[in-house]
Design a protein around this motif. Structure first.
Motif, mmCIF file in Angstrom:
data_model
loop_
_atom_site.group_PDB
_atom_site.id
_atom_site.type_symbol
_atom_site.label_atom_id
_atom_site.label_comp_id
_atom_site.label_asym_id
_atom_site.label_seq_id
_atom_site.Cartn_x
_atom_site.Cartn_y
_atom_site.Cartn_z
ATOM 1 N N ASP A 1 0.796 4.844 -23.278
ATOM 2 C CA ASP A 1 2.233 5.082 -23.116
ATOM 3 C C ASP A 1 3.046 3.913 -23.665
ATOM 4 O OD1 ASP A 1 1.680 7.455 -21.828
ATOM 5 O OD2 ASP A 1 2.417 6.811 -19.859
ATOM 6 N N LEU A 2 4.159 4.235 -24.294
ATOM 7 C CA LEU A 2 5.124 3.231 -24.735
ATOM 8 C C LEU A 2 6.055 2.949 -23.568
ATOM 9 C CD1 LEU A 2 6.348 1.542 -27.037
ATOM 10 C CD2 LEU A 2 7.733 3.543 -27.625
ATOM 11 N N VAL A 3 6.190 1.674 -23.198
ATOM 12 C CA VAL A 3 7.057 1.302 -22.073
ATOM 13 C C VAL A 3 8.057 0.250 -22.530
ATOM 14 C CG1 VAL A 3 5.348 1.861 -20.305
ATOM 15 C CG2 VAL A 3 5.421 -0.452 -21.225
ATOM 16 N N THR A 4 9.171 0.185 -21.822
ATOM 17 C CA THR A 4 10.178 -0.829 -22.083
ATOM 18 C C THR A 4 10.278 -1.740 -20.866
ATOM 19 O OG1 THR A 4 11.930 0.621 -21.271
ATOM 20 C CG2 THR A 4 11.514 0.645 -23.639
ATOM 21 N N GLU A 5 10.815 -2.909 -21.077
ATOM 22 C CA GLU A 5 11.005 -3.856 -19.987
ATOM 23 C C GLU A 5 11.768 -3.171 -18.854
ATOM 24 O OE1 GLU A 5 13.101 -8.186 -19.132
ATOM 25 O OE2 GLU A 5 12.843 -7.501 -21.194
ATOM 26 N N GLY A 6 11.252 -3.306 -17.634
ATOM 27 C CA GLY A 6 11.900 -2.703 -16.472
ATOM 28 C C GLY A 6 11.326 -1.358 -16.057
ATOM 29 N N THR A 7 10.463 -0.781 -16.892
ATOM 30 C CA THR A 7 9.826 0.487 -16.535
ATOM 31 C C THR A 7 8.933 0.287 -15.315
ATOM 32 O OG1 THR A 7 9.779 1.214 -18.845
ATOM 33 C CG2 THR A 7 8.246 2.300 -17.341
ATOM 34 N N ASP A 8 9.041 1.188 -14.325
ATOM 35 C CA ASP A 8 8.148 1.138 -13.164
ATOM 36 C C ASP A 8 6.766 1.620 -13.596
ATOM 37 O OD1 ASP A 8 10.272 0.330 -11.596
ATOM 38 O OD2 ASP A 8 10.544 2.266 -10.607
ATOM 39 N N LEU A 9 5.797 0.716 -13.532
ATOM 40 C CA LEU A 9 4.434 1.038 -13.945
ATOM 41 C C LEU A 9 3.598 1.557 -12.781
ATOM 42 C CD1 LEU A 9 3.796 -2.196 -16.027
ATOM 43 C CD2 LEU A 9 4.533 0.032 -16.892
ATOM 44 N N VAL A 10 3.662 0.835 -11.679
ATOM 45 C CA VAL A 10 2.862 1.125 -10.491
ATOM 46 C C VAL A 10 3.759 0.971 -9.270
ATOM 47 C CG1 VAL A 10 0.896 0.309 -9.102
ATOM 48 C CG2 VAL A 10 0.740 0.276 -11.594
ATOM 49 N N ILE A 11 3.553 1.828 -8.283
ATOM 50 C CA ILE A 11 4.277 1.707 -7.017
ATOM 51 C C ILE A 11 3.264 1.289 -5.949
ATOM 52 C CG2 ILE A 11 5.726 2.838 -5.287
ATOM 53 C CD1 ILE A 11 7.022 2.813 -8.054
ATOM 54 N N LEU A 12 3.545 0.157 -5.290
ATOM 55 C CA LEU A 12 2.709 -0.304 -4.185
ATOM 56 C C LEU A 12 3.335 0.126 -2.872
ATOM 57 C CD1 LEU A 12 1.843 -3.998 -5.121
ATOM 58 C CD2 LEU A 12 0.521 -1.935 -5.580
ATOM 59 N N GLU A 13 2.484 0.322 -1.871
ATOM 60 C CA GLU A 13 2.961 0.617 -0.529
ATOM 61 C C GLU A 13 2.442 -0.476 0.379
ATOM 62 O OE1 GLU A 13 3.037 1.747 3.468
ATOM 63 O OE2 GLU A 13 1.128 1.812 2.439
ATOM 64 N N SER A 14 3.359 -1.096 1.099
ATOM 65 C CA SER A 14 2.987 -2.138 2.043
ATOM 66 C C SER A 14 3.960 -2.097 3.214
ATOM 67 C CB SER A 14 3.027 -3.507 1.365
ATOM 68 O OG SER A 14 2.662 -4.516 2.276
ATOM 69 N N MET A 15 3.427 -2.041 4.399
ATOM 70 C CA MET A 15 4.252 -2.021 5.611
ATOM 71 C C MET A 15 5.296 -0.904 5.537
ATOM 72 S SD MET A 15 4.435 -6.178 6.145
ATOM 73 C CE MET A 15 5.971 -6.092 6.968
ATOM 74 N N LYS A 16 4.870 0.270 5.036
ATOM 75 C CA LYS A 16 5.697 1.478 4.927
ATOM 76 C C LYS A 16 6.868 1.329 3.958
ATOM 77 C CE LYS A 16 4.157 3.033 9.314
ATOM 78 N NZ LYS A 16 4.217 3.986 10.312
ATOM 79 N N MET A 17 6.788 0.339 3.082
ATOM 80 C CA MET A 17 7.801 0.155 2.033
ATOM 81 C C MET A 17 7.150 0.427 0.685
ATOM 82 S SD MET A 17 9.663 -3.354 3.299
ATOM 83 C CE MET A 17 10.105 -3.712 1.625
ATOM 84 N N GLU A 18 7.893 1.052 -0.214
ATOM 85 C CA GLU A 18 7.425 1.278 -1.580
ATOM 86 C C GLU A 18 8.025 0.215 -2.477
ATOM 87 O OE1 GLU A 18 8.401 5.282 -2.623
ATOM 88 O OE2 GLU A 18 7.343 6.085 -0.891
ATOM 89 N N VAL A 19 7.160 -0.486 -3.208
ATOM 90 C CA VAL A 19 7.604 -1.594 -4.052
ATOM 91 C C VAL A 19 7.127 -1.351 -5.485
ATOM 92 C CG1 VAL A 19 7.492 -4.079 -4.415
ATOM 93 C CG2 VAL A 19 7.463 -3.168 -2.087
ATOM 94 N N PRO A 20 8.065 -1.216 -6.448
ATOM 95 C CA PRO A 20 7.647 -0.980 -7.833
ATOM 96 C C PRO A 20 7.187 -2.269 -8.517
ATOM 97 C CG PRO A 20 10.034 -1.019 -7.690
ATOM 98 C CD PRO A 20 9.513 -1.165 -6.284
ATOM 99 N N ILE A 21 6.183 -2.131 -9.357
ATOM 100 C CA ILE A 21 5.745 -3.196 -10.254
ATOM 101 C C ILE A 21 6.254 -2.792 -11.640
ATOM 102 C CG2 ILE A 21 3.808 -4.492 -11.201
ATOM 103 C CD1 ILE A 21 4.146 -4.765 -8.139
ATOM 104 N N GLU A 22 7.120 -3.610 -12.216
ATOM 105 C CA GLU A 22 7.795 -3.258 -13.462
ATOM 106 C C GLU A 22 7.189 -3.963 -14.668
ATOM 107 O OE1 GLU A 22 11.822 -4.454 -12.785
ATOM 108 O OE2 GLU A 22 12.255 -2.709 -11.534
ATOM 109 N N ALA A 23 7.350 -3.338 -15.824
ATOM 110 C CA ALA A 23 6.964 -3.963 -17.085
ATOM 111 C C ALA A 23 7.876 -5.162 -17.335
ATOM 112 C CB ALA A 23 7.076 -2.967 -18.231
ATOM 113 N N THR A 24 7.296 -6.260 -17.734
ATOM 114 C CA THR A 24 8.083 -7.458 -18.036
ATOM 115 C C THR A 24 8.380 -7.583 -19.531
ATOM 116 O OG1 THR A 24 6.051 -8.764 -18.195
ATOM 117 C CG2 THR A 24 7.175 -8.733 -16.058
ATOM 118 N N GLU A 25 7.775 -6.714 -20.325
ATOM 119 C CA GLU A 25 7.937 -6.724 -21.785
ATOM 120 C C GLU A 25 7.908 -5.281 -22.291
ATOM 121 O OE1 GLU A 25 7.794 -9.572 -23.807
ATOM 122 O OE2 GLU A 25 7.287 -11.055 -22.288
ATOM 123 N N ASP A 26 8.442 -5.058 -23.469
ATOM 124 C CA ASP A 26 8.265 -3.784 -24.166
ATOM 125 C C ASP A 26 6.862 -3.767 -24.765
ATOM 126 O OD1 ASP A 26 10.945 -3.454 -23.621
ATOM 127 O OD2 ASP A 26 11.616 -3.680 -25.697
ATOM 128 N N GLY A 27 6.247 -2.602 -24.825
ATOM 129 C CA GLY A 27 4.941 -2.507 -25.463
ATOM 130 C C GLY A 27 4.243 -1.204 -25.134
#
Length: 72
Positions: free
Chosen positions: A22-48
């Motif tokens: 997949d082509l992604v841009t900076e800020g794209t949500d790649l993975v969503i983590l769940e911790s303590m009933k909160m959803e936390v996105p892990i974002e792309a830091t670069e385009d690629g």
């Protein structure tokens, strides 16, 4: 050149939003983590292009674990 995208916290991988190639841009949500009933996105830091996804849904990750590799 590749860029390692790391987990910002410990938690379970709730959802993977991208696929290898997949082509992604900076800020794209790649993975969503769940911790303590909160959803936390892990974002792309670069385009690629997503080169590798090193986690699977339901897997527990620790802070600073590499979850995705992006090829710039």
């Amino acid at each position: 050149m590749t860029v390692d995208i790391k987990s910002i916290m410990s938690g379970s991988v709730w959802k993977i939003n991208v696929s290898k190639g997949d082509l992604v841009t900076e800020g794209t949500d790649l993975v969503i983590l769940e911790s303590m009933k909160m959803e936390v996105p892990i974002e792309a830091t670069e385009d690629g292009i997503v080169k590798e996804i090193l986690v699977s849904e339901g897997e527990f990750v620790s802070e600073d674990d590499v979850v995705v590799v992006i090829d710039k």
